[in-house]
Design a protein around this motif. Structure first.
Motif, short mmCIF file in Angstrom:
data_model
loop_
_atom_site.label_atom_id
_atom_site.label_comp_id
_atom_site.label_asym_id
_atom_site.label_seq_id
_atom_site.Cartn_x
_atom_site.Cartn_y
_atom_site.Cartn_z
N PHE A 67 45.78 30.24 30.96
CA PHE A 67 44.43 30.13 31.76
C PHE A 67 44.31 29.34 32.82
CE2 PHE A 67 42.23 31.41 27.68
CZ PHE A 67 42.47 32.97 28.18
N GLU A 68 46.00 28.48 32.72
CA GLU A 68 46.10 27.67 33.78
C GLU A 68 46.06 27.87 35.56
OE1 GLU A 68 46.27 23.69 33.42
OE2 GLU A 68 44.33 24.88 31.55
N THR A 69 46.00 29.00 35.32
CA THR A 69 46.45 30.19 36.96
C THR A 69 44.74 30.08 37.59
OG1 THR A 69 46.03 31.73 35.41
CG2 THR A 69 48.14 31.24 36.02
N GLY A 70 43.73 29.70 36.76
CA GLY A 70 42.70 29.18 37.63
C GLY A 70 42.15 30.84 37.43
N ASN A 71 42.73 31.63 36.82
CA ASN A 71 42.03 32.75 36.76
C ASN A 71 42.48 34.03 35.46
OD1 ASN A 71 44.50 34.04 37.30
ND2 ASN A 71 44.29 34.08 38.44
N LEU A 72 41.84 34.85 35.80
CA LEU A 72 41.79 35.95 34.50
C LEU A 72 43.43 36.88 34.97
CD1 LEU A 72 38.26 36.75 33.09
CD2 LEU A 72 40.00 34.79 32.63
N LYS A 73 44.10 36.59 35.02
CA LYS A 73 45.40 37.58 35.30
C LYS A 73 46.06 37.87 34.15
CE LYS A 73 49.52 37.84 37.64
NZ LYS A 73 50.94 37.25 37.80
N GLY A 74 45.66 39.61 33.78
CA GLY A 74 46.90 40.18 32.87
C GLY A 74 45.60 40.12 31.91
N TRP A 75 44.26 40.08 32.61
CA TRP A 75 42.38 40.08 30.50
C TRP A 75 41.79 41.28 31.85
CZ3 TRP A 75 42.86 37.32 26.46
CH2 TRP A 75 43.38 36.77 26.03
N THR A 76 41.16 41.76 30.98
CA THR A 76 40.22 43.06 31.42
C THR A 76 39.05 42.09 30.99
OG1 THR A 76 41.52 44.30 31.81
CG2 THR A 76 39.36 45.13 31.41
N ARG A 77 37.73 42.39 31.64
CA ARG A 77 36.56 42.31 31.45
C ARG A 77 35.70 43.17 31.11
NH1 ARG A 77 34.81 37.80 36.23
NH2 ARG A 77 35.87 40.52 37.22
N THR A 78 34.38 43.20 29.95
CA THR A 78 32.97 43.81 30.40
C THR A 78 32.32 43.11 30.33
OG1 THR A 78 33.07 44.62 27.38
CG2 THR A 78 34.95 45.23 28.66
N GLY A 79 31.25 43.76 30.38
CA GLY A 79 29.96 42.65 30.26
C GLY A 79 30.03 41.11 31.66
N ASN A 84 31.98 34.19 35.42
CA ASN A 84 32.59 32.82 36.17
C ASN A 84 33.55 32.06 35.32
OD1 ASN A 84 30.26 33.10 37.84
ND2 ASN A 84 28.92 32.36 35.99
N GLN A 85 34.56 32.72 34.68
CA GLN A 85 35.57 32.07 33.82
C GLN A 85 37.24 32.37 34.32
OE1 GLN A 85 34.73 30.44 31.25
NE2 GLN A 85 32.73 30.65 31.61
N PRO A 130 24.87 36.02 28.59
CA PRO A 130 25.49 36.84 29.01
C PRO A 130 25.98 37.25 28.51
CG PRO A 130 25.25 35.15 30.42
CD PRO A 130 24.36 34.57 29.12
N GLN A 131 26.43 38.49 27.45
CA GLN A 131 27.31 39.09 26.65
C GLN A 131 28.78 39.89 27.45
OE1 GLN A 131 25.54 41.03 23.71
NE2 GLN A 131 23.18 39.88 23.67
N GLY A 132 29.52 39.81 26.22
CA GLY A 132 31.05 40.75 27.12
C GLY A 132 31.57 40.57 25.82
N THR A 133 33.08 41.43 26.83
CA THR A 133 34.47 40.98 25.89
C THR A 133 35.54 40.39 26.70
OG1 THR A 133 35.24 43.06 26.36
CG2 THR A 133 33.61 42.36 24.30
N LEU A 134 36.23 39.80 27.19
CA LEU A 134 37.79 39.82 27.19
C LEU A 134 39.14 40.21 26.60
CD1 LEU A 134 38.37 38.33 30.49
CD2 LEU A 134 39.24 36.18 28.98
N THR A 135 39.76 41.14 26.95
CA THR A 135 40.64 41.53 26.32
C THR A 135 42.27 41.40 26.96
OG1 THR A 135 39.17 43.35 25.49
CG2 THR A 135 41.59 43.70 25.37
N SER A 136 43.50 41.07 26.43
CA SER A 136 44.07 40.69 26.77
C SER A 136 45.62 42.42 27.20
CB SER A 136 45.57 40.18 26.17
OG SER A 136 45.51 40.25 25.48
N ALA A 137 46.47 41.56 27.69
CA ALA A 137 46.92 42.89 28.22
C ALA A 137 47.53 43.28 27.68
CB ALA A 137 48.42 42.95 29.93
N PRO A 138 48.03 44.84 27.17
CA PRO A 138 49.07 44.89 25.21
C PRO A 138 50.71 43.93 25.84
CG PRO A 138 48.58 47.15 26.72
CD PRO A 138 48.23 45.69 27.78
#
Length: 219
Positions: A67-79, A84-85, A130-138
């Motif tokens: 997460f040192e890119t400061g964003n969620l590159k390669g991850w998909t959010r739900t909820g 704000n991550q 808040p609830q949700g999921t964060l899923t990486s790329a395969p």
């Protein structure tokens, strides 16, 4: 005839010196820790050498595992839990929680927190709601272990990190109801070669209804 080919690997440029003969080409295969496979169309006897050079900022890995890119590159959010991550800095200490985050680097995942960057007010929160999921790329499993930092809630049914293979959770870990993250490790040697994803789950709005995660390593 000779040729130089360059490939971006972890922010570096891999330079391959190739000499082509008249024979049919084969593949030089480069396996990376993040599961990627790079293929270069060249015969083994034509391979001259390989070196690493400092590359451009665009030559980066497709998933930000620390997460040192400061964003969620390669991850998909739900909820909404991960909207704000990632979180910048030791925000639990900034809000006088008395339990340091224990994060690596500058950025980490903390679904209670609301400080996505250094210009945002220290100590900001979104709370447990808040609830949700964060899923990486395969990715392809090519290492025998995955380790990472985890903290926050301690209910495996609602706050957890899980390893998915064919959509099924084959490894799960939760926190210890403490903000300070600790490193844990999964033995995944039996899953070598399989396609997988990592999913971070925050499915609770009650007390300790949040999760802290950082620094996935493929070892």
């Amino acid at each position: 005839m000779g040729r130089i080919q360059k490939y971006g690997i972890f922010g570096l440029v891999c330079t391959l010196g190739l000499w082509f003969s008249s024979h049919a080409a084969a593949d030089l295969v480069i396996h990376l820790k993040d599961g990627r496979t790079l293929r270069v169309d060249v015969r083994k006897e034509d391979f001259m050498g390989m070196s690493f050079e400092a590359g451009s900022a665009n030559a980066s890995q497709p998933v930000t595992w620390d997460f040192e890119t400061g964003n969620l590159k390669g991850w998909t959010r739900t909820g909404e839990a991960f909207n704000n991550q990632p979180t910048f800095g030791d925000n639990p200490t900034a809000r006088n929680r008395g339990q340091a985050s224990g994060h690596q680097g500058q950025y980490w995942i903390g679904t209670y927190e609301n400080r996505p960057g250094p210009s945002d007010p220290a100590g900001g929160i979104q709370g447990d709601g808040p609830q949700g999921t964060l899923t990486s790329a395969p990715f392809t499993i090519r290492n025998s272990r995955i380790s990472f930092l985890i903290g926050g809630g301690c209910d495996l049914t609602s706050q957890r990190v899980e390893l998915l293979v064919q959509g099924e959770a084959v490894r799960k870990t939760t926190g210890e109801c403490h903000e300070t993250m600790k490193r844990i490790s999964w033995d995944i040697g039996a899953l070598m070669g399989k396609q997988a994803q990592i999913r971070i789950v925050d499915a609770s709005s009650g007390g300790w209804g949040h999760i802290n995660v950082d620094d996935f390593r493929f070892e």
